[in-house]
Write a protein that holds these residues in place. Structure first.
Motif, PDB file in Angstrom:
ATOM      1  N   ASN A 167       0.828  -1.203   0.000  1.00  0.00           N
ATOM      2  CA  ASN A 167       0.000   0.000   0.000  1.00  0.00           C
ATOM      3  C   ASN A 167       0.865   1.256   0.000  1.00  0.00           C
ATOM      4  N   ILE A 168       1.929   1.241   0.837  1.00  0.00           N
ATOM      5  CA  ILE A 168       2.843   2.380   0.907  1.00  0.00           C
ATOM      6  C   ILE A 168       3.538   2.581  -0.441  1.00  0.00           C
ATOM      7  N   GLN A 193       2.496   1.729  -3.439  1.00  0.00           N
ATOM      8  CA  GLN A 193       1.554   2.268  -4.424  1.00  0.00           C
ATOM      9  C   GLN A 193       1.338   3.762  -4.212  1.00  0.00           C
ATOM     10  N   LYS A 194       1.213   4.161  -2.927  1.00  0.00           N
ATOM     11  CA  LYS A 194       1.007   5.580  -2.629  1.00  0.00           C
ATOM     12  C   LYS A 194       2.243   6.407  -2.976  1.00  0.00           C
ATOM     13  N   TYR A 195       3.433   5.814  -2.753  1.00  0.00           N
ATOM     14  CA  TYR A 195       4.663   6.519  -3.107  1.00  0.00           C
ATOM     15  C   TYR A 195       4.741   6.731  -4.618  1.00  0.00           C
ATOM     16  N   LEU A 227       2.243   6.888  -6.728  1.00  0.00           N
ATOM     17  CA  LEU A 227       1.245   7.900  -7.101  1.00  0.00           C
ATOM     18  C   LEU A 227       1.743   9.303  -6.787  1.00  0.00           C
ATOM     19  N   LEU A 228       2.392   9.460  -5.619  1.00  0.00           N
ATOM     20  CA  LEU A 228       2.923  10.772  -5.245  1.00  0.00           C
ATOM     21  C   LEU A 228       4.047  11.179  -6.191  1.00  0.00           C
ATOM     22  N   TYR A 271       0.109  13.356   5.452  1.00  0.00           N
ATOM     23  CA  TYR A 271      -0.673  12.166   5.078  1.00  0.00           C
ATOM     24  C   TYR A 271      -1.964  12.559   4.363  1.00  0.00           C
ATOM     25  N   ASN A 293      -0.719  14.017   0.811  1.00  0.00           N
ATOM     26  CA  ASN A 293       0.093  13.130  -0.032  1.00  0.00           C
ATOM     27  C   ASN A 293      -0.331  11.668   0.020  1.00  0.00           C
ATOM     28  N   GLY A 294      -1.193  11.310   1.007  1.00  0.00           N
ATOM     29  CA  GLY A 294      -1.658   9.925   1.100  1.00  0.00           C
ATOM     30  C   GLY A 294      -0.647   8.966   1.695  1.00  0.00           C
ATOM     31  N   ILE A 295       0.436   9.487   2.277  1.00  0.00           N
ATOM     32  CA  ILE A 295       1.493   8.645   2.849  1.00  0.00           C
ATOM     33  C   ILE A 295       2.141   9.397   4.005  1.00  0.00           C
TER      34      ILE A 295
END
Length: 546
Positions: free
Chosen positions: A379-380, A382-384, A386-387, A516, A519-521
């Motif tokens: 999950n991390i 994927q979020k990285y 995307l960022l 968070y 940025n979602g992370i």
């Protein structure tokens, strides 16, 4: 293209791929855009990113409304599921979608390419009779075109299709016990590839098939020789599933030659691949039965228990991934036998029950922790990604920034156009000078600095920026610190408290929560991932000097 000669998974291709994608987007050239995303799949170094690019290829293809292009994109995603994830049902779903779009195609090569992939998945899932018919159809299409007057590239692609279909048909024949047809197909395949460097991988597959056939005929020495010849191309291709099969049959050939130590070493190699990839073909279940028998005979209870656990784990995976085969597979060590063996091991030592119980408990706990950690890490990651993509898009868009259309906004907010434009200009200077990093900045303070009142400033920010003042300020600060972390590796060494102060946020917790939210992370996870990425690039440069 400047990157067409790069090896697969080579991330150095992306400085060329991204501009190609951007240009295709701008021109709305969907055929080139699909190709750009397919290149992204090919050169990405992570499976997660390959899947992201495969989805993007489908999106671009659908915009084109070209059924052939859409079919190609679904095939690409199916290949990612099949080859990189070994998720056969998911791969088959994508191939079937591709098939629906290619039903009326005039592109015969695309049609048979899709039939081939459907056949591969059916074969893996154990539907050998159905799969063999598909491969026979593919061979009937591809083979004549390898002898035709087509362009050399077309002949090459058709020969690849022919050889791969022939190899898959051999696998079906072997499982259907059609040994005469199997041997004839192997002989044909080896004759077709000869010593041509363009078909080294295909030759490896035919040598593997020949070795297995010779083992079945109890020609153990010949079998081990051909199996070993097939190892280099299999290792180079990264096909760990077929590599496992190779190790298994080398082990069985050595067992036939009474070379016990060499035999066991190859059976353990199969287990090493299983540990690494958590994947095993049904035909390799016997590998663990052999190892359990071996260590039982030696009286090595520790190894016996370990391989018993591995067999139970293998059964679980086979039951999930190969539903059709799991009900048919011969299990010498069925569940009852395994439980009986476990009971004997417990009785052999008065502490056996405690030790085994503890091992099982620890294994369960470790498995749960690994699953939780794996899902969290995925999950991390994927979020990285995307960022990272968001950051790249923001950088590309910087040159295209402009003020908001005042005719529309004047109607919307009901304020004087000149005053709004003047205030927006001041806000632009405020942003460019990064004055938003001031500590303790409030809307009243900023209004005073800009020579206006807080109500007027709040209304302009709400209507022209689309957010309230607090959100506006938070996004400026977090985007600022995110840019620093991307562009200056020195900031990756700073503590979270220091980064918070750097962008004007007083509290560590407040900074982490805002980072968070935007940025979602979490910043700690982002910094760790950024460091890993830079380390990987440095390691790659060290081992691959220009």
């Amino acid at each position: 293209m400047k990157y067409e000669n790069f090896d697969e998974n080579n991330i150095q291709a992306f400085p060329y791929i991204q501009p190609y994608i951007n240009k295709a987007k701008k021109e709305k050239n969907y055929e080139k855009l699909v190709q750009g995303y397919k290149d992204g799949v090919f050169y990405s170094s992570s499976n997660e990113r390959k899947l992201v690019y495969a989805d993007s290829a489908i999106w671009a293809a659908q915009l084109s409304e070209n059924k052939d292009l859409i079919s190609t994109a679904y095939i690409e995603k199916g290949v990612v599921y099949y080859y990189h994830y070994k998720k056969f049902q998911a791969a088959l779903n994508e191939y079937l979608l591709a098939y629906e779009y290619s039903k009326d195609t005039k592109n015969e090569f695309l049609k048979y390419q899709n039939l081939y992939h459907i056949g591969v998945v059916k074969s893996y899932l154990g539907y050998y009779e159905e799969a063999s018919k598909l491969f026979e159809e593919c061979i009937a299409y591809y083979h004549p075109k390898t002898k035709s007057g087509l362009h050399p590239n077309e002949i090459y692609n058709n020969k690849k299709g022919y050889l791969n279909s022939l190899h898959q048909l051999i696998i079906c024949y072997r499982n259907l016990k059609k040994s005469d047809k199997e041997d004839l197909a192997i002989k044909t395949g080896l004759s077709e590839v000869g010593n041509d460097d363009d078909y080294v991988q295909e030759k490896g597959y035919f040598l593997l098939s020949k070795g297995i056939s010779e083992y079945d005929e109890k020609k153990y020495l010949l079998a081990s020789d051909h199996l070993k010849q097939s190892l280099p191309p299999l290792k180079k291709s990264g096909d760990f599933a077929r590599l496992s099969v190779n190790f298994f049959y080398i082990g069985k050939s050595y067992a036939g030659l009474k070379k016990n130590e060499e035999s066991i070493s190859y059976f353990r190699k199969v287990d090493s691949i299983f540990q690494k990839h958590q994947f095993i073909l049904p035909e390799l279940r016997e590998n663990y039965e052999i190892l359990i028998k071996h260590y039982k005979k030696e009286g090595n209870q520790g190894q016996q228990l370990y391989f018993t656990s591995q067999l139970l784990k293998a059964d679980s995976i086979i039951s999930k991934d190969f539903i059709y085969l799991s009900s048919k597979i011969h299990k010498e060590f069925d569940t009852r036998t395994l439980l009986e063996e476990k009971s004997k091991l417990e009785k052999a030592n008065s502490w056996g029950n405690i030790i085994i119980g503890s091992l099982i408990l620890v294994a369960i706990i470790l498995l749960i922790l690994l699953i939780v950690r794996y899902r969290r890490e995925k999950n991390i990651q994927q979020k990285y990604i995307l960022l990272e993509e968001k950051f790249s898009l923001q950088q590309n868009a910087l040159s295209e920034e402009s003020f908001i259309n005042m005719d529309i906004e004047e109607k919307k907010i009901g304020l004087d156009e000149n005053k709004v434009e003047e205030l927006l200009t001041k806000l632009k200077i405020f942003e460019d000078k990064k004055e938003y990093t001031q500590k303790g900045l409030t809307i009243n303070k900023l209004a005073g600095q800009l020579g206006t009142n807080s109500n007027y400033l709040s209304q302009v920010i709400n209507d022209c920026k689309g957010v309230n003042f607090n959100k506006y300020l938070s996004e400026l600060r977090i985007n600022y610190i995110t840019t620093l972390l991307f562009e200056n590796k020195e900031y990756l060494k700073y503590r979270i408290e220091t980064l918070a102060k750097e962008c004007g946020i007083a509290s560590r917790q407040n900074f982490s929560d805002l980072f968070y939210e935007i940025n979602g992370i979490r910043p700690t996870d982002f910094i760790r991932k950024r460091r890993q990425e830079l380390d990987n690039k440095n390691n790659f440069s060290a081992f691959n000097p220009a």
